[in-house]
Design a protein around this motif. Structure first.
Motif, PDB file in Angstrom:
ATOM      1  N   GLN A   9       0.835  -1.198   0.000  1.00  0.00           N
ATOM      2  CA  GLN A   9       0.000   0.000   0.000  1.00  0.00           C
ATOM      3  C   GLN A   9       0.870   1.248   0.000  1.00  0.00           C
ATOM      4  N   PRO A  11       0.369   5.310   0.509  1.00  0.00           N
ATOM      5  CA  PRO A  11      -0.617   6.308   0.929  1.00  0.00           C
ATOM      6  C   PRO A  11      -0.513   7.597   0.107  1.00  0.00           C
ATOM      7  N   ALA A  62      -5.154   1.498   6.190  1.00  0.00           N
ATOM      8  CA  ALA A  62      -3.770   1.682   6.650  1.00  0.00           C
ATOM      9  C   ALA A  62      -3.665   3.015   7.372  1.00  0.00           C
ATOM     10  N   ASP A  63      -2.922   3.021   8.441  1.00  0.00           N
ATOM     11  CA  ASP A  63      -2.739   4.228   9.232  1.00  0.00           C
ATOM     12  C   ASP A  63      -1.413   4.888   8.844  1.00  0.00           C
ATOM     13  N   MET A  64      -1.350   5.345   7.597  1.00  0.00           N
ATOM     14  CA  MET A  64      -0.134   5.986   7.094  1.00  0.00           C
ATOM     15  C   MET A  64      -0.520   7.323   6.478  1.00  0.00           C
ATOM     16  N   ASP A  65       0.319   8.328   6.720  1.00  0.00           N
ATOM     17  CA  ASP A  65       0.090   9.632   6.124  1.00  0.00           C
ATOM     18  C   ASP A  65       0.532   9.634   4.668  1.00  0.00           C
ATOM     19  N   SER A  68       4.329   9.090   3.237  1.00  0.00           N
ATOM     20  CA  SER A  68       5.160   8.506   4.299  1.00  0.00           C
ATOM     21  C   SER A  68       5.842   7.196   3.891  1.00  0.00           C
ATOM     22  N   GLN A  69       5.510   6.649   2.725  1.00  0.00           N
ATOM     23  CA  GLN A  69       6.122   5.398   2.277  1.00  0.00           C
ATOM     24  C   GLN A  69       7.496   5.707   1.679  1.00  0.00           C
ATOM     25  N   LYS A  70       8.526   5.184   2.282  1.00  0.00           N
ATOM     26  CA  LYS A  70       9.900   5.417   1.824  1.00  0.00           C
ATOM     27  C   LYS A  70      10.563   4.070   1.575  1.00  0.00           C
ATOM     28  N   ASN A 113       6.093  10.024  -1.587  1.00  0.00           N
ATOM     29  CA  ASN A 113       6.476   8.626  -1.412  1.00  0.00           C
ATOM     30  C   ASN A 113       7.728   8.392  -2.245  1.00  0.00           C
TER      31      ASN A 113
END
Length: 124
Positions: A9, A11, A62-65, A68-70, A113
Motif C-alpha cells: 500500500q 498512501p 492503513a494508518d499511514m500519512d 510517508s512510504q519510503k 512517497n
C-alpha cells in the motif's frame, strides 16, 4: 511453501493524481480501479514485469500519512533507459548514481512517497 509479497500500500492524498502519475509518467499498468463503497476506493497498479503491485485509494485501513512510504525499490536491466523514460515522461528524477552494488536513480510521487530504481551489476 512460497511466501510472495504481491501488494504494497502506498498512501496518497489524491487518488486520481497519483493514478495518473504512476500510469502516465512512471508506466505502471492499471489493474483495478473500483469504488467499493462511498468510503472505499481500491486502485491496484503493477510495474511492467513485476510480481508485486501497489495499492492506492481511500478507506483502505492503513494508518499511514500520504507521502510517508519510503524505500520502495524497482529493479531494471538498464538504468540509463529507465532514467531516460522517467525524465522523458516528466518525472523529477535524480541523476544516475553508480555504486559497487548497483546503479541507481531516485524519484518521488506527488505526495513524496520515495522510490529507488536499481540496475544490479552482473553477478559472477
Amino acid at each position: 511453501m512460497d511466501w510472495r509479497l504481491e501488494l504494497v500500500q502506498v498512501p496518497v492524498s489524491d487518488v486520481d493524481r497519483a493514478k495518473a502519475f504512476y500510469v502516465d509518467k512512471v508506466g505502471f499498468n492499471l489493474d483495478h480501479d473500483h469504488q467499493v463503497s462511498d468510503e472505499m476506493r481500491f486502485v491496484q497498479l503493477t510495474p511492467p514485469g513485476s510480481g508485486c503491485s501497489i495499492a492506492i485509494g481511500t478507506g483502505l485501513g492503513a494508518d499511514m500519512d500520504p507521502g510517508s512510504q519510503k524505500g520502495l525499490q524497482l529493479v531494471v536491466d538498464d538504468i540509463e533507459a529507465a532514467h531516460a523514460q522517467l525524465a522523458g515522461n516528466g518525472v523529477e528524477v535524480g541523476d544516475v548514481q553508480h555504486f559497487p552494488w548497483g546503479d541507481f536513480v531516485f524519484f518521488s510521487d506527488p505526495d513524496g512517497n520515495a522510490w529507488a530504481v536499481q540496475a544490479i551489476p552482473a553477478r559472477d
